[in-house]
Scaffold this motif. Structure first.
Motif, PDB file in Angstrom:
ATOM      1  N   ARG A 139       0.694  -1.199  -0.021  1.00 18.56           N
ATOM      2  CA  ARG A 139       0.131   0.111   0.086  1.00 18.56           C
ATOM      3  C   ARG A 139       0.851   1.266  -0.047  1.00 18.56           C
ATOM      4  O   ARG A 139       0.548   2.230  -0.841  1.00 18.56           O
ATOM      5  CB  ARG A 139      -0.958   0.140   1.128  1.00 18.56           C
ATOM      6  N   MET A 140       2.069   1.143   0.904  1.00 18.14           N
ATOM      7  CA  MET A 140       2.866   2.375   0.739  1.00 18.14           C
ATOM      8  C   MET A 140       3.302   2.692  -0.686  1.00 18.14           C
ATOM      9  O   MET A 140       3.333   4.033  -1.045  1.00 18.14           O
ATOM     10  CB  MET A 140       3.931   2.201   1.616  1.00 18.14           C
ATOM     11  N   HIS A 141       3.878   1.578  -1.423  1.00 19.90           N
ATOM     12  CA  HIS A 141       4.326   1.900  -2.700  1.00 19.90           C
ATOM     13  C   HIS A 141       3.181   2.209  -3.640  1.00 19.90           C
ATOM     14  O   HIS A 141       3.322   3.192  -4.514  1.00 19.90           O
ATOM     15  CB  HIS A 141       4.924   0.623  -3.170  1.00 19.90           C
ATOM     16  N   GLU A 142       1.940   1.691  -3.552  1.00 17.66           N
ATOM     17  CA  GLU A 142       0.916   2.128  -4.478  1.00 17.66           C
ATOM     18  C   GLU A 142       0.466   3.366  -4.343  1.00 17.66           C
ATOM     19  O   GLU A 142       0.239   4.289  -5.142  1.00 17.66           O
ATOM     20  CB  GLU A 142      -0.069   0.961  -4.358  1.00 17.66           C
ATOM     21  N   ASP A 143       0.365   3.960  -2.830  1.00 22.45           N
ATOM     22  CA  ASP A 143       0.069   5.230  -2.643  1.00 22.45           C
ATOM     23  C   ASP A 143       0.885   6.220  -3.399  1.00 22.45           C
ATOM     24  O   ASP A 143       0.677   7.232  -3.541  1.00 22.45           O
ATOM     25  CB  ASP A 143       0.153   5.472  -1.107  1.00 22.45           C
ATOM     26  N   GLN A 144       2.058   5.777  -3.456  1.00 20.39           N
ATOM     27  CA  GLN A 144       3.251   6.569  -4.105  1.00 20.39           C
ATOM     28  C   GLN A 144       3.133   6.472  -5.602  1.00 20.39           C
ATOM     29  O   GLN A 144       4.158   7.022  -6.360  1.00 20.39           O
ATOM     30  CB  GLN A 144       4.615   6.470  -3.618  1.00 20.39           C
ATOM     31  N   TYR A 170      10.712   6.101   1.339  1.00 21.09           N
ATOM     32  CA  TYR A 170       9.892   7.113   1.286  1.00 21.09           C
ATOM     33  C   TYR A 170      10.159   7.845   2.678  1.00 21.09           C
ATOM     34  O   TYR A 170       8.942   8.354   3.440  1.00 21.09           O
ATOM     35  CB  TYR A 170       8.540   6.945   1.249  1.00 21.09           C
ATOM     36  N   ASP A 214      -0.866   4.181   8.827  1.00 19.81           N
ATOM     37  CA  ASP A 214      -0.442   5.368   7.998  1.00 19.81           C
ATOM     38  C   ASP A 214       0.386   6.248   8.214  1.00 19.81           C
ATOM     39  O   ASP A 214       1.592   6.676   7.558  1.00 19.81           O
ATOM     40  CB  ASP A 214      -1.801   5.792   7.450  1.00 19.81           C
ATOM     41  N   PHE A 236       3.119   8.442   4.447  1.00 18.48           N
ATOM     42  CA  PHE A 236       3.806   8.174   3.341  1.00 18.48           C
ATOM     43  C   PHE A 236       4.175   9.224   2.560  1.00 18.48           C
ATOM     44  O   PHE A 236       3.879   9.593   1.561  1.00 18.48           O
ATOM     45  CB  PHE A 236       2.999   7.008   2.455  1.00 18.48           C
TER      46      PHE A 236
END
Ligand code: FAD
Length: 414
Positions: free
Chosen positions: A199-204, A327, A350, A407
């Motif tokens: 999720r952290m990467h997809e949010d970015q 990040y 988060d 993030f």
């Protein structure tokens, strides 16, 4: 075996972090005999973790990675031989053969040859340039491709692939990560925590392609199993590392993969030790042989081998520890968290700080902490002690004066 201070002394093969630290530790334990540290890279021993972080982001220069200055190696009396490869070990004669022609005798030999990136197993066509990331040269070749508006394809969603993805996004490049497994870090972390990384990467803005192998890299295109093609400016393969155990295997040492060692880093030959990424521990609590590719393990095993060689005692080591930075978030892992253990989650996924504790029969086995360095440090002690622990005694994050940004910081895709 223990070594005397008389010649020929100790030869360390591999001038990386574990090799360099072993040389230092031998002196710290009082060994005054000859130490020769032989490495095939052009640079004196350096630390690799910043290669996929600060170096790629342009926040650190390669000189800052060195374990010691050249003058400090001289002061330690370490004969540092760079750009030199050890090609053969003759255990009967207790000597090694160098690529530069020459034979050197040893009393004790320490193998610190590390690991190399697992090569891409598919086809490479039409002059495609595939990058790997292990050395300073690799990082410097890759760095110009991580730029605003560029596109990076990363094959493999392990730690190095994810750190690269984070670095590229922070510099404004678009990133596709292709992974054969169903999630990031599938071999390395419990499934329950892998989702957090995803999720952290997809949010970015990172695009993942899970369950996809890559059969062909054709020019600037990566061809996925399902027929899709991804075009990028640079393609990096980060699908794990293989231990550099060939000379050990040829010499008839027990190898499996990695050079098999006991709790004192002794191999199957009493005059030969192995440390760092190349060493596979056979004494581990879980029973299964284990090779730890981590900064902490390289530091610890250097101390263990040096102490054993000098017959000094060493206080018991803490549980394994690893960290990654992505990040702007610092993620630390201690012990051996695993699926199937009870999980206690504390904090804010988060915004952080965020902790996941992994317990078995009331005993803490592992912890994963996001921006929780202090708590992971305390938890590591509890894991090492191996005693049952009550939930209330698990370290809790102190409230932060200013909450973290969720993030933070990748540039928008252009
Ligand atoms: P190395 O550092 O690889 O050194 C081995 C040396 O031996 C090399 O120079 C090699 O060329 C040389 N050599 C091999 N064979 C021979 C031979 N026959 N003759 C002479 N020389 C030889 N760990 C963490 O805990 N956290 C992190 O965030 C993290 N990030 C990383 C990022 C990157 C990009 C990489 C590559 C690693 C990272 N690591 C991290 C892992 C950590 O850096 C390694 O575990 C550590 O470098 C292992 O040290 P080593 O001395 O065993 O191996």
């Amino acid at each position: 075996m223990t070594v005397s201070d008389a010649k020929p002394g100790v030869i360390i093969v591999g001038a990386g972090q574990a090799g360099g630290r072993t040389a230092q530790a031998l002196r710290a334990h009082g060994f005054v005999g000859p130490i020769t540290l032989i490495g095939d890279e052009a640079l004196a021993p350096y630390e690799r973790p910043p290669l996929s972080k600060d170096i790629l982001l342009g926040q650190m220069q390669p000189q800052a990675l060195s374990l010691l200055a050249d003058s400090e190696w001289r002061e330690l009396g370490v004969d540092l031989r760079l750009k030199t490869r050890v090609v053969h070990i003759d255990r009967a004669q207790k000597c090694i053969e160098l690529s530069s022609t020459g034979v050197m005798a040893y009393d004790a030999l320490v193998l610190a040859t590390g690991a190399r990136p697992r090569p891409f197993p598919g086809k490479i066509k039409n002059g495609a340039r595939v990058h790997y990331l292990r050395t300073v040269d690799d990082a410097l070749r890759l760095k110009p491709h991580l730029r605003l508006g560029g596109r990076l394809a990363v094959v493999g969603a392990g730690f190095i692939g994810l750190e690269l993805a984070a670095g590229a996004r922070m510099l404004g490049a678009g990133v596709d990560v292709i992974e054969l497994g169903p999630r990031p870090l599938a071999r390395l972390l419990p499934a329950s925590f892998a989702g957090w990384f995803r999720r952290m990467h997809e949010d970015q803005g990172v695009r993942f392609h899970f369950g996809q192998g890559v059969l062909v890299i054709d020019g600037e295109r990566v061809q996925l199993d399902d027929g899709r093609q991804i075009t990028s400016d640079a393609i990096v393969v980060g699908i794990g590392a293989l231990p550099n155990d060939d000379i050990a295997a040829q010499a008839g040492l027990a190898v499996g993969p990695g050079v098999l060692v006991d709790e004192l880093c002794r191999t199957s030959d009493p005059c030969i030790y192995a440390v760092g990424d190349v060493a596979t521990r056979t004494d581990h609590a879980g029973g299964a042989p284990m090779r730890l590719e981590s900064w902490r393990n390289a530091e610890d095993q250097a101390q263990i081998a040096a102490a054993a060689l000098c017959s000094s005692s060493l206080k018991p080591l803490d549980a394994p520890w690893f960290w990654t930075d992505q990040y702007g978030r610092n993620i630390q892992i201690a012990g051996l968290p695993d699926d199937g253990m009870a999980v206690i989650k504390i904090g804010q996924p988060d915004h952080g700080p965020y902790l996941n504790y992994f317990l078995q029969n009331g005993v803490l086995q592992g912890v994963i902490g996001v921006d929780c360095g202090r708590e992971v440090r305390l938890a590591r002690k509890i894991i090492t002690e191996g005693q049952p622990v009550a939930d209330v005694d698990l370290p809790r994050p102190r409230p932060k004066k200013t909450p973290s940004v969720a993030f933070p910081s990748a540039l928008p895709l252009v």
